[in-house]
Design a protein around this motif. Structure first.
Motif, PDB file in Angstrom:
ATOM      1  N   CYS A  85      25.669 118.321  33.378  1.00 31.33           N
ATOM      2  CA  CYS A  85      25.207 118.607  31.869  1.00 31.33           C
ATOM      3  C   CYS A  85      24.746 116.709  31.270  1.00 31.33           C
ATOM      4  O   CYS A  85      23.566 116.827  30.506  1.00 31.33           O
ATOM      5  CB  CYS A  85      26.435 118.759  30.937  1.00 31.33           C
ATOM      6  SG  CYS A  85      27.020 117.552  30.449  1.00 31.33           S
ATOM      7  N   CYS A 118      29.416 119.496  30.508  1.00 38.42           N
ATOM      8  CA  CYS A 118      30.285 120.279  31.366  1.00 38.42           C
ATOM      9  C   CYS A 118      31.652 120.117  32.234  1.00 38.42           C
ATOM     10  O   CYS A 118      32.758 120.682  32.869  1.00 38.42           O
ATOM     11  CB  CYS A 118      29.161 120.215  32.583  1.00 38.42           C
ATOM     12  SG  CYS A 118      29.442 118.522  33.663  1.00 38.42           S
ATOM     13  N   ARG A 119      31.974 118.405  31.178  1.00 40.48           N
ATOM     14  CA  ARG A 119      33.420 118.037  31.690  1.00 40.48           C
ATOM     15  C   ARG A 119      33.201 117.720  34.124  1.00 40.48           C
ATOM     16  O   ARG A 119      34.468 117.683  34.041  1.00 40.48           O
ATOM     17  CB  ARG A 119      34.674 119.355  31.779  1.00 40.48           C
ATOM     18  CG  ARG A 119      34.984 119.605  30.284  1.00 40.48           C
ATOM     19  CD  ARG A 119      34.586 118.922  28.983  1.00 40.48           C
ATOM     20  NE  ARG A 119      35.284 118.009  29.277  1.00 40.48           N
ATOM     21  CZ  ARG A 119      35.122 116.656  27.801  1.00 40.48           C
ATOM     22  NH1 ARG A 119      33.699 116.789  27.424  1.00 40.48           N
ATOM     23  NH2 ARG A 119      36.112 116.292  27.826  1.00 40.48           N
ATOM     24  N   CYS A 168      32.113 114.996  35.483  1.00 43.32           N
ATOM     25  CA  CYS A 168      32.051 113.815  35.805  1.00 43.32           C
ATOM     26  C   CYS A 168      33.431 113.055  35.523  1.00 43.32           C
ATOM     27  O   CYS A 168      33.053 111.427  35.337  1.00 43.32           O
ATOM     28  CB  CYS A 168      31.091 112.916  34.627  1.00 43.32           C
ATOM     29  SG  CYS A 168      31.332 113.033  32.838  1.00 43.32           S
ATOM     30  N   CYS A 215      30.229 110.388  31.312  1.00 50.77           N
ATOM     31  CA  CYS A 215      28.725 110.231  30.468  1.00 50.77           C
ATOM     32  C   CYS A 215      28.824 110.155  28.721  1.00 50.77           C
ATOM     33  O   CYS A 215      27.588 110.053  29.392  1.00 50.77           O
ATOM     34  CB  CYS A 215      28.072 112.202  31.129  1.00 50.77           C
ATOM     35  SG  CYS A 215      28.942 113.090  29.923  1.00 50.77           S
TER      36      CYS A 215
HETATM   37  S1  FES Z   1      30.965 116.006  30.891  1.00 49.59           S
HETATM   38 FE1  FES Z   1      28.674 116.958  32.358  1.00 49.59          FE
HETATM   39  S2  FES Z   1      28.052 115.444  32.724  1.00 49.59           S
HETATM   40 FE2  FES Z   1      29.650 114.076  31.722  1.00 49.59          FE
END
Ligand code: FES
Ligand code: SF4
Ligand code: SF4
Ligand code: FES
Lengths: 749, 177
Positions: A154, A165-166, A168, A188
């Motif tokens: 994301c 999206c979690r 990273c 992020c």
């Molecule tokens: S939560 Fe999606 S890239 Fe960080």
């Protein structure tokens, strides 16, 4: 470390020394996969695949390598990612290599510069390497600066981070509530702290990455074999690099109707969506229309347009490029090929004067897709839908495929030889009988600079007439006073009498950026009479005025004078891809290449062309048609233009074309003007030739040939060069480049 | 061309005046729209709210569909809202829902043909400590068993209308904010 990996470590270090801006694309996981190709634009996986698999970033010098958010200065003290691997193995501080020492010296200098300019620099240690980044930098960006390997879906450098999206995650040690603690956190949407320590490859991080992917795939249909994203899909790539070997989910997956068309261009497959919200953020933050949003909640969440209406945004195609999965795909590219079969050529959009950098992608001689390319000065990485979806006329069956000659009122197909023979004979005969002044040429704002130049040379240098024009309505040729990128720095932006989103899409994106990110005041008015002067008198030099070419010439001049008085920047925005190239090539009644007046350019041009130029004053388009109607002009040569349809007064153009004894038209299609022609020559589209377009800012950019000319068509410059030879002035032009060089000299450069 | 009456628009404007930005008034504005829409929030109303608050309609719909308290389809006079989140689920919410479906002859999310009772699954009601939790109108029922809910159903079947209405219907923005 084995002997071999040591070698490769050195190699990496060397390449990175040559490139002080290591991009995320050079991190190891990406280097092995398709998605890399390209750029720091984070257009995951959608980057153009270069011919023979060479990353486009290596082919294209225009693709900047910086992964950082635009405008965020960052610096690195060292980055070799192979060194990082060694670091991970030992987890103890080590001496810096020479390259790192040099880099840290540079970064110290930068830090000092930043400190003097008031930006605080923070030191962050990523996998044992310390980097200095400005306060406010996202941790993920600091990781990229350190050459570390953080997967993401994301995150996008041009969008605000939402942490959706979690993916990273990293182990982050930070100061919190007065204590130092380490936690697995998304990077992020976390800003750096001074002294923060980040580890991207610990077993905990690996486990978290595994888990996130297992969740993301729990409901994912995994229909890669029939997914247009397959092969350039970040979800595929991340799964290979970070995913668990198998899934524990045995439950039925969530189902939605497949392949829902959102518009004529975009198709949505909700089963594939991972709810990263890149598309919704794009419509909200970049395009400004907010047409996509996430409806419902939890497992039922779905991307949708309001109440099943149509996705009408002029920028919808960009969501396809930034979607990290195959949820948003293109209707025009649907099942047109697999990414690895596609060749990509860097080019420039031919649809409007903004001059977006694009990649023309083709498979087996057909253009199948047009993607945006990064150019920070113009389109950043976006394009409008006209650019992405409006150029498939290239593949149309209605294209002219061979020359046509009118015989007894009907068009009959002919060979090129026959057609050239006829044109040369008729033009020579008309010139002999009525003089060169009975012949006129119409150039085009859609043909290249080279082609227009050559038309000018044929008309002025070979035939000897000055009746030459390209404008279909007359507007003053006043250059823009700012660049496209500079528009975003003005406090007040006034646009007059145009729907900016459609007429000047990329200018619109800058204007919206100025409004959204920098708090500018964007005032849209219908006409100059709607109080524009009063506004500008107040804001003066802090404002920029945007005007379309279709206002009255007198109004434009009035506005120009007014802007000079108030110090407001005056930007006249011309419409077509080469609106500036046609006049600078010399397609004006009274100017030579480089828009030089005769007094200036005559000597150069006469020497180069080896002729004496005519002294007779040239006629502009309107006069050309009027004289033709009166029988004074006998022959009209039209290149890539359609006055019968597009001239300000089409009936006047039609009368002129009808009365002219001999009309030649070069075009892709049997246009309205071609209906009046005696000879029609099939020309090639922008994807089938090389050349130069000059955009609204006056910036020259090269288009490059992607596919072979359709049927028997030829590039306009080739046609003109062949005709010149038939008219007795053979010049060995082998490429558009040759003509460009000649143009430069002829314009006094 | 708004679907709202002048009176409704005045209510919205009054709400907007309480917040620093128009967007911030979105949730109460949707309550008002649902209220004047007879307990239903249809797309026309969402669009009208969007144009009044200068928001993209998709964003308003995103918010409206996020919350189960906004009714996108008409409900019966009574709504039996059963929490199905984890703690309630662990204490038999699913069985409770199945039981109600059986005794009312409708599935969760549906309304009885006479328009009297709607059975709904909802997200956490904040009463996890006494799971499973059920809400009818503005009343909470906790530690609900099958017998308990049967008695409640009999009781509300005998009532012509819900005396304390749905919570959102009760909320006249002036009284409750
Ligand atoms: S939560 Fe999606 S890239 Fe960080
Ligand atoms: S459609 Fe694509 S870009 Fe949009 S939320 Fe889903 S995965 Fe992300
Ligand atoms: S803005 Fe203009 S140049 Fe850019 S893609 Fe659209 S039509 Fe092409
Ligand atoms: S989970 Fe049911 S009330 Fe919280």
């Amino acid at each position: 470390m084995s002997e071999e990996s040591k070698k490769s470590a050195e190699k990496t270090a060397n390449t990175q020394a040559a490139n002080p801006n290591p991009s995320p694309a050079s991190t190891p996981h990406e280097a092995g996969s398709q998605q890399v190709i390209g750029e720091g634009s984070a257009k995951l996986g959608n980057a153009p695949v270069g011919a023979s698999g060479v990353p486009v970033s290596m082919q294209s010098p225009t693709a900047p390598a910086s992964p950082a958010a635009p405008g965020t200065p960052t610096s690195a003290t060292g980055s070799p990612s192979a060194e990082k691997a060694a670091e991970k193995a030992s987890e103890t501080p080590r001496d810096k290599t020479d390259i790192e020492k040099k880099d840290s010296a540079t970064s110290e200098a930068k830090a000092q510069a930043a400190a003097t300019s008031g930006v605080e620099m923070f030191t962050v240690t990523v996998d044992g390497l310390s980097v200095e980044v400005p306060k406010g930098t996202a941790v993920i960006e600091a990781c990229f600066r350190a050459g570390a390997d953080v997967p993401y879906f994301c995150y996008h450098p041009r969008l605000e981070s939402v942490g959706a999206c979690r993916m990273c995650v990293a182990a982050v040690e930070l100061e919190q509530f007065g204590a130092r603690r380490t936690a697995i956190m998304t990077t992020c949407n976390l800003q750096v702290q001074n002294g923060m320590v980040v580890k991207t490859g610990t077993p905990d991080v690996k486990k978290a990455q595994n888990g996130i992917l297992e969740f993301l795939l729990a409901n994912h249909p995994l229909d890669c074999p029939i997914c247009d994203r397959g092969g350039e899909c970040p979800l595929q790539n991340m799964t290979i690099a970070y995913g668990p070997p198998t899934s524990r989910f045995i439950e039925e997956k969530r189902h939605f109707p497949k392949a829902v068309p959102l518009s004529d261009f975009v198709i949505l497959d909700r089963e594939r969506c991972i709810q990263c919200m890149r598309c919704t953020r794009f419509t909200d933050e970049i395009a400004g229309d907010g047409q996509l949003d996430l409806l419902d909640r939890g497992a039922e969440s779905k991307i949708a347009v309001f109440s099943d209406t149509k996705f009408t945004s002029n920028f919808s195609g960009n969501t396809i490029e930034i979607c990290p999965v195959g949820a948003l795909t293109s209707r025009t590219y649907r099942f047109a090929g697999r990414p690895w079969e596609i060749k990509s050529v860097d080019s420039i959009c031919a649809e409007c004067g903004n001059g977006c950098n694009i990649a023309v992608q083709h498979r087996m001689g057909e253009v199948v897709r047009i993607n945006g390319r990064t150019n920070e000065d113009i389109n950043e990485e976006w394009t409008c839908d006209r650019g992405k979806f409006g150029q498939y006329y290239i593949n149309s069956d209605k294209r002219l495929s061979s020359p046509l000659i009118r015989r007894e009122g009907r068009f009959v197909e002919s060979t090129w030889e026959e057609a050239f023979g006829m044109i040369a004979d008729r033009l020579s005969q008309i010139k002999a009988q009525y003089g060169a002044g009975s012949i006129a040429g119409i150039g085009s704002t859609r043909c290249t600079l080279e082609e227009n130049y050559l038309l000018g040379r044929v008309m002025r240098g070979v035939i000897g007439t000055n009746h030459l024009d390209h404008q279909m309505s007359s507007y003053p040729l006043l250059p823009m006073q700012t660049t496209i990128a500079e528009i975003e720095n003005f406090k007040t932006i006034v646009s007059v009498g145009m729907e900016l989103q459609r007429e000047q899409p990329i200018v619109y994106l800058r204007v919206y950026k100025a409004k959204r990110r920098k708090g500018a005041n964007w005032i849209e008015v219908a006409s100059l009479d709607s109080g524009v002067e009063a506004i500008l008198r107040q804001v003066g030099a802090e404002a920029v005025l945007l005007l379309p070419h279709h206002l009255q010439a007198s109004e434009l001049e009035r506005a120009f004078a007014f802007c000079q008085e108030t110090g407001t920047k005056f930007n006249l925005l011309l419409p077509d891809a080469n609106s500036w190239g046609a006049p600078t090539a010399g397609i004006l009644p009274n100017a030579l290449p480089g828009m030089r007046p005769f007094a200036d350019g005559r000597a150069d041009v006469e020497r180069m062309w080896g002729v004496k130029l005519s002294d007779a004053p040239g006629k502009a388009a309107g006069d050309i048609f009027a004289s033709a109607a009166k029988g004074e002009i006998k022959a009209i040569y039209v290149m890539g233009n359609d006055p019968a349809k597009e001239f300000a007064d089409p009936s006047q153009a039609r009368r002129g074309l009808e009365s002219a004894a001999f009309v030649v038209v070069q075009d892709l299609f049997l246009s309205d003007t071609a209906q009046f022609a005696d000879v029609v020559l099939p020309s090639s589209s922008f994807a089938e030739k090389d050349g130069t377009f000059v955009n609204i800012e006056g910036r020259e950019q090269k288009i490059k040939q992607a596919i072979a000319p359709r049927g028997n068509s030829r590039p306009d410059w080739r046609i003109l060069a062949d005709l010149m030879a038939r008219l007795g002035t053979p010049v060995p032009y082998f490429s558009a480049r040759d003509i460009y060089r000649e143009y430069r000299r002829a314009s006094g450069a | 061309m708004s679907v709202f009456s002048e009176e409704t628009i005045a209510r919205l404007d009054e709400l907007i005046s309480r917040y620093p930005t128009k967007k911030a008034a979105l949730l109460p504005a949707l309550w008002v729209a649902q209220d004047v829409g007879g307990g239903v929030l249809n797309p026309d109303a969402m669009e009208a709210v969007a144009s009044h608050l200068e928001l993209p309609p998709a964003e308003v719909q995103g918010v409206a569909t996020f919350y189960t308290m906004y009714n996108k389809v008409p409900r019966g006079k009574f709504a039996i809202e059963i929490c199905h989140n984890v703690p309630c689920m662990a204490f038999g919410a699913e069985e409770l829902i199945a039981h109600c479906e059986h005794s009312l002859g409708i599935s969760a999310g549906e309304t009885t043909p006479d328009g009297h009772i709607t059975l709904a699954r909802v997200e956490c009601l904040g009463a996890c400590c006494n799971a499973p939790a059920v809400q009818i109108g503005s009343k909470y029922y906790e530690n609900v068993s099958a017998e308990h809910i049967d008695a409640l159903i009999v009781q509300i079947k005998s009532l012509p209308d819900n005396p304390d209405h749905t919570p959102q219907g009760l909320i006249s923005e002036t009284a409750s904010f």
